[in-house]
Motif scaffolding. Structure first.
Motif, short mmCIF file in Angstrom:
data_model
loop_
_atom_site.label_atom_id
_atom_site.label_comp_id
_atom_site.label_asym_id
_atom_site.label_seq_id
_atom_site.Cartn_x
_atom_site.Cartn_y
_atom_site.Cartn_z
N VAL A 65 0.57 -0.98 0.12
CA VAL A 65 0.07 0.37 0.24
C VAL A 65 1.32 1.18 0.35
O VAL A 65 1.70 1.62 0.67
CB VAL A 65 -0.90 0.05 1.28
N VAL A 67 2.01 4.87 1.26
CA VAL A 67 1.85 5.23 2.50
C VAL A 67 2.21 6.33 2.32
O VAL A 67 2.02 7.33 3.60
CB VAL A 67 2.49 4.44 3.60
N ALA A 68 3.27 6.60 1.19
CA ALA A 68 3.27 8.36 1.61
C ALA A 68 4.35 9.04 -0.24
O ALA A 68 4.59 8.02 -0.94
CB ALA A 68 5.03 8.67 2.30
N SER A 81 6.49 5.92 -1.12
CA SER A 81 6.70 4.50 0.12
C SER A 81 5.81 3.91 0.32
O SER A 81 4.32 4.58 -0.19
CB SER A 81 7.18 5.38 1.13
N ASP A 83 3.80 0.24 1.50
CA ASP A 83 4.04 -0.76 3.40
C ASP A 83 3.87 -2.04 3.33
O ASP A 83 2.32 -2.20 2.56
CB ASP A 83 3.25 -0.59 4.36
N ARG A 88 8.49 -1.35 5.13
CA ARG A 88 8.44 -0.33 4.06
C ARG A 88 8.86 -0.05 3.93
O ARG A 88 10.42 0.58 3.93
CB ARG A 88 7.69 1.20 5.02
N VAL A 105 -1.61 7.86 -1.36
CA VAL A 105 -1.45 7.24 -0.47
C VAL A 105 -2.49 5.95 -0.49
O VAL A 105 -4.18 6.90 -0.61
CB VAL A 105 -1.51 8.10 0.69
N GLY A 106 -2.76 5.33 -0.03
CA GLY A 106 -3.76 4.41 0.35
C GLY A 106 -3.66 3.05 -0.81
O GLY A 106 -4.68 2.35 -0.79
#
Length: 160
Positions: A65, A67-68, A81, A83, A88, A105-106
């Motif tokens: 996923v 995340v950044a 980034s 995860d 990560r 993100v997501g």
């Protein structure tokens, strides 16, 4: 006289323009396995590699996923980034600005790329990234990894 090659033994990579270039296998791994690995730099056309507890990796296939994302106004490279629940990792692009603009993100993504190291941090340079619409594929990958035949990953040969 033709030389016979051992089956299941990786052959040395050749220069991309030589006509004999063969892309290394992208093995499915957990991010944790990559982060705990040791990066090795090769000379010439031999690909750099990461030695993990599972074996020698020159390319990997990760699902996770986002995340950044990078703030391109502050950096001279683009990154996301991801995860996967075990760790990560940063996926970086230095060649094209705004490579990751379509990823949010997501988002669930599948990344195939080469591990690299800078300032003792392992990151990936992507060959390809695909958005996965159905998040159920994360569960599929988890089940897949529980039974993944890690024995097929080449092991580091001791120096002679």
């Amino acid at each position: 006289m033709e030389t016979q090659q051992e089956p299941n033994k990786p052959q040395p990579a050749e220069a991309p323009g030589s006509g004999n270039f063969k892309r290394d296998t992208a093995y499915k791994m957990w991010i944790k396995d990559l982060q705990e690995g040791t990066y090795h730099i090769q000379e010439g056309w031999k690909p750099n590699f990461l030695v993990t507890a599972k074996g020698k990796i020159t390319r990997t296939n990760l699902m996770g996923v986002v995340v950044a994302k990078a703030n391109m106004e502050l950096l001279n490279y683009d990154f996301i980034s991801i995860d996967d629940g075990t760790g990560r990792i940063t996926v970086r692009s230095f060649e094209n600005d705004r490579v990751f603009t379509e990823y949010q993100v997501g988002d669930v993504v599948n990344v195939i790329g080469k591990p690299r190291e800078y300032a003792r941090e392992i990151y990936l340079v992507p060959d390809t990234i695909q958005t996965i619409q159905d998040k159920t594929w994360l569960e599929v990958r988890k089940k897949e990894m529980e039974s993944f035949p890690f024995h097929i990953i080449p092991q580091v040969e001791p120096d002679a």
